[in-house]
Structure formats: C-alpha cells, structure tokens
Design a protein around this motif. Structure first.
Motif, short mmCIF file in Angstrom:
data_model
loop_
_atom_site.label_atom_id
_atom_site.label_comp_id
_atom_site.label_asym_id
_atom_site.label_seq_id
_atom_site.Cartn_x
_atom_site.Cartn_y
_atom_site.Cartn_z
N ILE A 153 0.84 -1.19 0.00
CA ILE A 153 0.00 0.00 0.00
C ILE A 153 0.89 1.25 0.00
CG2 ILE A 153 -1.83 1.25 1.20
CD1 ILE A 153 -2.72 -1.43 0.16
N VAL A 154 0.49 2.25 -0.77
CA VAL A 154 1.26 3.50 -0.84
C VAL A 154 1.01 4.31 0.43
CG1 VAL A 154 1.75 5.58 -2.16
CG2 VAL A 154 0.98 3.49 -3.34
N PRO A 155 2.04 4.59 1.23
CA PRO A 155 1.86 5.42 2.44
C PRO A 155 1.59 6.88 2.08
CG PRO A 155 3.90 4.13 2.53
CD PRO A 155 3.41 4.10 1.12
N ALA A 156 1.04 7.62 3.03
CA ALA A 156 0.85 9.05 2.85
C ALA A 156 2.18 9.78 3.04
CB ALA A 156 -0.19 9.58 3.84
N LEU A 157 2.34 10.87 2.36
CA LEU A 157 3.56 11.67 2.50
C LEU A 157 3.53 12.42 3.84
CD1 LEU A 157 6.16 13.01 1.34
CD2 LEU A 157 4.67 14.79 0.41
N ILE A 158 4.59 12.28 4.61
CA ILE A 158 4.79 13.07 5.83
C ILE A 158 5.94 14.04 5.55
CG2 ILE A 158 5.32 13.06 8.28
CD1 ILE A 158 2.68 11.72 7.60
N PRO A 159 5.66 15.32 5.43
CA PRO A 159 6.74 16.27 5.05
C PRO A 159 7.66 16.59 6.21
CG PRO A 159 4.69 17.45 5.43
CD PRO A 159 4.35 15.99 5.56
N PHE A 192 5.47 4.65 11.14
CA PHE A 192 6.86 4.21 11.14
C PHE A 192 7.64 5.03 10.12
CE2 PHE A 192 4.07 0.77 12.29
CZ PHE A 192 4.68 0.20 13.40
N TYR A 193 8.91 5.29 10.44
CA TYR A 193 9.72 6.15 9.59
C TYR A 193 11.12 5.57 9.39
CZ TYR A 193 6.12 9.48 11.05
OH TYR A 193 4.93 10.10 11.31
N ARG A 194 11.73 6.00 8.31
CA ARG A 194 13.15 5.76 8.08
C ARG A 194 13.77 7.10 7.73
NH1 ARG A 194 16.01 2.05 3.29
NH2 ARG A 194 18.16 2.33 4.02
N LEU A 195 14.75 7.53 8.52
CA LEU A 195 15.41 8.81 8.29
C LEU A 195 16.86 8.57 7.92
CD1 LEU A 195 15.44 11.91 8.37
CD2 LEU A 195 16.02 11.75 10.82
N THR A 239 16.56 12.70 4.20
CA THR A 239 15.46 12.05 3.49
C THR A 239 14.61 11.31 4.51
OG1 THR A 239 16.89 11.72 1.56
CG2 THR A 239 14.84 10.46 1.64
N LEU A 240 13.33 11.70 4.59
CA LEU A 240 12.39 11.10 5.54
C LEU A 240 11.40 10.23 4.79
CD1 LEU A 240 11.27 10.94 8.47
CD2 LEU A 240 9.76 12.86 7.83
N TYR A 241 11.44 8.92 5.07
CA TYR A 241 10.49 7.97 4.48
C TYR A 241 9.39 7.67 5.49
CZ TYR A 241 14.19 6.95 1.06
OH TYR A 241 15.16 7.04 0.10
N HIS A 242 8.16 7.71 5.03
CA HIS A 242 7.03 7.23 5.83
C HIS A 242 6.74 5.81 5.34
CE1 HIS A 242 2.50 7.61 6.99
NE2 HIS A 242 3.21 7.10 7.98
N VAL A 243 6.92 4.81 6.20
CA VAL A 243 6.86 3.41 5.76
C VAL A 243 5.78 2.67 6.54
CG1 VAL A 243 9.31 3.45 5.20
CG2 VAL A 243 8.59 2.62 7.44
N VAL A 286 7.79 6.37 -0.04
CA VAL A 286 7.32 7.75 -0.16
C VAL A 286 8.19 8.60 0.75
CG1 VAL A 286 5.41 9.33 0.25
CG2 VAL A 286 4.96 7.05 -0.67
N SER A 287 8.77 9.67 0.22
CA SER A 287 9.73 10.43 1.02
C SER A 287 9.67 11.92 0.75
CB SER A 287 11.16 9.93 0.73
OG SER A 287 11.51 10.20 -0.62
N ASP A 288 10.16 12.67 1.73
CA ASP A 288 10.41 14.11 1.58
C ASP A 288 11.89 14.34 1.82
OD1 ASP A 288 9.86 16.76 1.08
OD2 ASP A 288 9.34 17.21 3.16
N GLN A 289 12.46 15.34 1.15
CA GLN A 289 13.90 15.51 1.20
C GLN A 289 14.25 16.99 1.29
OE1 GLN A 289 16.72 14.49 -2.32
NE2 GLN A 289 16.75 12.65 -1.04
N ARG A 290 15.26 17.31 2.11
CA ARG A 290 15.78 18.66 2.26
C ARG A 290 17.31 18.62 2.23
NH1 ARG A 290 12.28 22.23 5.07
NH2 ARG A 290 10.10 21.69 4.57
N THR A 291 17.92 19.64 1.63
CA THR A 291 19.38 19.72 1.53
C THR A 291 19.85 21.09 1.99
OG1 THR A 291 19.43 18.18 -0.34
CG2 THR A 291 21.36 19.57 -0.03
N VAL A 292 20.97 21.14 2.73
CA VAL A 292 21.52 22.41 3.19
C VAL A 292 23.04 22.29 3.21
CG1 VAL A 292 21.45 21.75 5.63
CG2 VAL A 292 21.38 24.18 5.00
#
Length: 295
Positions: A153-159, A192-195, A239-243, A286-292
């Motif tokens: 199942i496709v998880p919802a995006l958690i930003p 559940f998350y993978r960071l 990179t934050l994955y919502h799993v 499904v993931s959100d990503q930030r770079t600095v």
C-alpha cells in the motif's frame, strides 16, 4: 540483500566447545555436524517510487555454508564488486499489478543503478504513478514451480517541517555541527519512519540511517538530532520515508540477522519477509527531502 539459512544453534555451540577443549591439550575429537536439508528459494527485493520506472532484483538463496560454486539449473553466478557471489536465476517471469488492475511486465535486463550502485535484474517500461492508499501487487515465478507474490500500500507523505544545524565552540578540525530533522506525526495512526542523512551527493552509503516509530510522539512534533559529526561546508541531505509496519519489521529483522551472523552464542534470527512464497521485500517508498550547506 543477503539471505541466510537457519539451523540449530546448539550444533554450532557444540562444535565451538569441542574446538576449545582440543586447544587445551592433546585430546582431539572430531565431530560431524549434520545440517538440515535446505531448498533454495527465490529472493525478491523491489521498492516502488512515484514517477520512477520500477526495478526489481531477483536472486536465489543458498545454504549458509555453501561455497558459491555450485550453480543451480536455470541460474548463473554473479560476482558483486565486494567479491560476494550470488545465484542469479534467469528463468523468472515478473509482473506488477497496478492500482488500475492492469499488469506491467518487468523484463529480465540485469544492470546497475549508476547513482546508488545497486544491481537489479528486472525493469519496467514506464514510470509508475503511486498515490496514497493505492495498492500494488507483485508476481514472480520461475519454471521450477517457485512462485513469489506480494502486495504493498502506498503510504501518505509526511513532510519534513524543518532542518537545522549548530556548530560547537571549537576551532580547526574540532569544529563540528549536529544536525536536526523535524516533522509532525499524525495522531490517528501508528506510524513508522526511516530517516537517512547523506553527506555530499545522496548515494547508496548514508551518514546515518535510522528506523523510528511514533510510540513516544504519536500526534506530536518530533525532532531527530545527531551527534556533533558534520564539518563546515558539508552538504547534508535529509530524506524522511514514511513506511508501513511490514517494511519496518523487515528492516529490523535484517539488522538482527546481521548481528547474529557468525556469533555461535546468538540465537538464529529469521527474516520477516513482506512477500509470500520466498524471501524478501516489496514496498512503496514515499519520502520528503531537504538539503543544506553547513556554513
């Protein structure tokens, strides 16, 4: 992904103890340890992502003490850059069942992802469209009657809400920064998350890789903070994955199996596969990503 065969830890312990006794004197007692018969299984690893052409890796498990030289019928040997030899089945037919009900065949076309350095054996034809709540299916079978299936199942995006960093008060090579990643957890569900944190261009090797569940911050804002480990001018990508729980349990079991591997005093640890009929994982990422850049 490595696969292992599980056997009685008592047999291994007995062998280790006999070796210890023999080293203490001139006594010698050879022991034949009988391992249970093992049937090779298909091993599937597939991570789907929205907008990406699907790729799948199908390998074949072998007994733990196998020397990697015997090639099963319908398979060929593949030597990885690290020297590991794996069985690569060549007679596996793979297809994905899309949310629309249509099937997408994945052709056998072994290759390597130039970004991650990971190998794959089968590839699709067009990028997939994956929306939260949709279900995908996997079907892989060979000519020897082995059949692996799975659903995801496709998880919802958690930003990611924010990323922050702060340097210590030291100078020179001792000047380092910690890194903080913050997000808000939904309150109505168990999540559940993978960071992952990468330095430089994101690739296969991560600086940190953590599995997190919301047991202590359900429905609240949460921040994951590292130690002081980053240098001035480092480029850091979070990179934050919502799993889902199946993927989370799979990763935990792989970690436990690696810890038990080679330790005669550890209990064997089984892989919690997310597929049926074989070993492995089938999931939608499904993931959100930030770079600095740390200044």
């Amino acid at each position: 992904m490595a696969s292992a065969v599980y056997w009685s830890g008592k047999n291994l312990l007995r062998t280790a103890l006999l070796g210890l006794l023999a080293s203490c004197g001139k006594l010698q007692n050879d022991a034949n340890v009988v391992l249970p018969a093992y049937t090779n299984q298909l091993v599937a690893e597939c991570y789907l992502e929205n907008g990406i052409i699907p790729r799948l890796t199908i390998t074949e498990s072998v007994p733990y003490l196998d020397n990697g030289q015997a090639v099963a019928a319908g398979s060929q040997l593949l030597t990885l850059p690290n020297g590991q030899i794996i069985q690569l089945p060549t007679d596996v037919t793979v297809s994905l069942k899309l949310p629309s009900g249509q099937n997408m065949p994945l052709r056998f076309s072994p290759g390597i992802d130039v970004i991650t350095g990971k190998y794959y054996t089968h590839i699709g034809t067009v990028p997939i469209v994956a929306k939260a709540g949709q279900q995908f299916g996997l079907d892989a079978q060979d000519r020897r009657g082995r059949h692996v299936t799975g659903t995801a199942i496709v998880p919802a995006l958690i930003p990611i809400d924010s990323i922050k960093y702060k340097f210590n008060n030291l100078t020179g090579s001792n000047k380092k920064a910690y890194f903080q990643t913050s997000w808000t957890d939904p309150g109505a569900t168990i999540d559940f998350y993978r960071l992952m944190l990468h330095k430089g261009k994101p690739a296969n090797n991560s600086e940190t890789d953590n599995d997190i569940r919301d047991k202590y911050f359900n429905g609240k804002a949460y921040s994951q903070v590292t130690t002081y480990r980053f240098l001035p001018n480092d480029t850091v990508t979070a990179t934050l994955y919502h799993v889902d729980t199946l993927y989370f349990d799979f990763r935990q079991s792989v970690r436990n199996a690696r810890s038990a591997n080679g330790n005669p005093f550890a209990q064997p640890s089984a892989i919690h596969s997310t597929v049926q009929g074989g070993i492995g994982v089938f999931s939608v990422l499904v993931s959100d990503q930030r770079t600095v850049i740390l200044k």
